[in-house]
Design a protein around this motif. Structure first.
Motif, short mmCIF file in Angstrom:
data_model
loop_
_atom_site.label_atom_id
_atom_site.label_comp_id
_atom_site.label_asym_id
_atom_site.label_seq_id
_atom_site.Cartn_x
_atom_site.Cartn_y
_atom_site.Cartn_z
N ARG A 226 4.90 -5.98 15.10
CA ARG A 226 4.80 -5.15 13.93
C ARG A 226 5.48 -5.42 12.81
O ARG A 226 4.96 -5.53 11.66
CB ARG A 226 5.28 -3.77 14.15
CG ARG A 226 4.99 -2.54 13.09
CD ARG A 226 5.27 -1.15 13.70
NE ARG A 226 4.64 -0.63 14.49
CZ ARG A 226 3.26 0.03 14.10
NH1 ARG A 226 3.03 0.07 12.96
NH2 ARG A 226 2.47 0.41 15.05
N ALA B 248 3.62 -6.57 9.29
CA ALA B 248 4.04 -5.99 7.98
C ALA B 248 4.31 -7.32 6.95
O ALA B 248 4.09 -7.05 5.62
CB ALA B 248 5.27 -5.01 8.20
N ILE C 70 1.53 -8.88 5.36
CA ILE C 70 0.91 -8.02 4.49
C ILE C 70 1.65 -8.10 3.18
O ILE C 70 1.17 -8.09 2.13
CB ILE C 70 0.83 -6.46 4.92
CG1 ILE C 70 -0.21 -6.20 5.95
CG2 ILE C 70 0.28 -5.36 3.88
CD1 ILE C 70 -0.14 -5.03 6.87
N ASN C 71 2.98 -7.97 3.33
CA ASN C 71 3.74 -8.10 1.96
C ASN C 71 3.90 -9.67 1.76
O ASN C 71 4.65 -9.74 0.46
CB ASN C 71 5.10 -7.69 2.43
CG ASN C 71 5.11 -6.06 2.82
OD1 ASN C 71 4.30 -5.40 2.09
ND2 ASN C 71 5.92 -5.53 3.43
N THR D 240 -6.49 1.89 15.74
CA THR D 240 -6.34 2.44 14.54
C THR D 240 -6.82 3.78 14.34
O THR D 240 -7.98 3.92 14.92
CB THR D 240 -6.80 1.65 13.20
OG1 THR D 240 -5.93 0.60 13.19
CG2 THR D 240 -6.70 2.51 11.85
N GLY E 104 -3.44 -3.00 4.82
CA GLY E 104 -2.30 -2.65 4.08
C GLY E 104 -1.24 -2.24 4.99
O GLY E 104 -1.62 -1.91 6.20
N LEU E 105 -0.22 -1.75 4.34
CA LEU E 105 0.70 -0.99 5.38
C LEU E 105 0.50 0.21 5.61
O LEU E 105 0.61 0.92 6.46
CB LEU E 105 2.15 -1.02 4.38
CG LEU E 105 2.84 -2.23 3.92
CD1 LEU E 105 4.05 -2.07 3.17
CD2 LEU E 105 3.12 -2.95 5.52
N GLU E 106 -0.38 1.33 4.66
CA GLU E 106 -0.96 2.43 5.13
C GLU E 106 -1.72 2.17 6.42
O GLU E 106 -1.57 3.18 7.31
CB GLU E 106 -1.56 2.82 3.76
CG GLU E 106 -2.11 4.48 4.10
CD GLU E 106 -3.00 4.83 4.81
OE1 GLU E 106 -3.37 5.76 5.41
OE2 GLU E 106 -4.19 3.73 5.00
N GLU E 107 -2.45 1.40 6.58
CA GLU E 107 -3.39 1.06 7.80
C GLU E 107 -2.40 0.80 8.84
O GLU E 107 -2.79 1.09 10.19
CB GLU E 107 -4.44 0.34 7.64
CG GLU E 107 -5.46 0.33 8.92
CD GLU E 107 -6.84 -0.74 8.60
OE1 GLU E 107 -7.58 -0.60 9.25
OE2 GLU E 107 -6.54 -1.75 7.69
N LEU E 108 -1.59 0.07 8.76
CA LEU E 108 -0.49 -0.40 9.83
C LEU E 108 0.29 0.56 10.32
O LEU E 108 0.22 0.85 11.58
CB LEU E 108 0.45 -1.52 9.20
CG LEU E 108 1.38 -1.91 10.20
CD1 LEU E 108 0.87 -2.75 11.48
CD2 LEU E 108 2.37 -2.96 9.58
N GLN E 109 0.42 1.74 9.51
CA GLN E 109 1.05 2.86 10.05
C GLN E 109 0.28 3.63 10.94
O GLN E 109 0.67 4.36 11.73
CB GLN E 109 1.59 3.92 8.65
CG GLN E 109 2.91 2.98 7.87
CD GLN E 109 3.15 3.80 6.64
OE1 GLN E 109 2.43 4.96 6.41
NE2 GLN E 109 4.19 3.42 6.22
#
Length: 215
Positions: free
Chosen positions: A38, A42, A45-46, A72, A118-123
């Motif tokens: 994870r 992340a 992505i960043n 997902t 992005g991070l929202e999808e990763l969450q």
């Protein structure tokens, strides 16, 4: 269904895979691998380098085939859908190094899916890791136990692999599992019957972020 990298395939002349793992990894190793996967995604992505993390000794010492699967959910409570799955069949390094490569490829290099957004999808994405056992030649298809065994087939220059959990998730019997394996290799559905076909079985230690002892 999962895929593996061309580099991994080109390194595979015989399935001398997962030779150095003979028992399940400890819970702290599972936690590290999941957290590391994870963190690596992340960081990508960043647009940052992965953070420095101290791996358990077992992770540094273990070499085995490794797959990372991403699932997902579109919204809370919805059914999780496959978002990416990449693996290395041949352990070119220890798990500490392999997890970085495979996690990033699963999130951004599975050609069946767009890169993770992005991070929202990763969450909304869960991570599952499969550590492969040594491969065993199959001389009789009755030696195959769907759900317990994954399968790998090599027919000439074509090859295909299905993880053990695929048969369980799709409720496939032995023959259905074999047919889909052959199709995965880009061959006809009964290519496993060919004298040129080399068929192998393996098991996998599968765990995710909701597995007992991980959190």
């Amino acid at each position: 269904m999962c895929a593996w990298t061309r580099r991994a395939c080109s390194a595979l002349s015989t399935p001398e895979i997962s030779r150095l793992r003979s028992r399940p990894v400890e819970p702290d190793s599972r936690r590290f691998l999941l957290q590391r996967a994870r963190a690596v995604i992340a960081a990508r992505i960043n647009r940052q380098p992965p953070p420095q993390q101290s791996a358990p000794a077992e992770v540094k010492q273990t070499r085995c085939g490794l797959f990372v699967s991403l699932h997902t959910r579109e919204f809370p409570g919805s059914e999780a859908q496959l978002r990416g799955c990449i693996g290395h069949l041949h352990p070119r390094s220890n798990l500490e190094r392999e997890i970085d490569l495979v996690a990033e490829q699963a999130a951004f290099a599975d050609h069946r899916f767009a890169p993770l957004a992005g991070l929202e999808e990763l969450q909304r994405t869960s991570i599952e890791i499969s550590l492969l056992s040594p491969f065993e030649p199959v001389s009789d298809i009755n030696e195959i136990d769907p759900g317990r065994h994954g399968l790998y087939i090599l027919v000439g220059r074509s090859s295909g692999l299905l993880l053990p959990q695929v048969a369980t998730q799709r409720e496939w019997d032995r023959l259905t599992f074999l047919r889909h394996l052959c199709l995965k290799a880009g061959c006809c559905a009964d290519c496993w019957k060919s004298p040129r076909a080399r068929l192998y079985r393996f098991s996998a230690e599968v765990f995710d972020e909701d597995s007992p002892g991980v959190r």
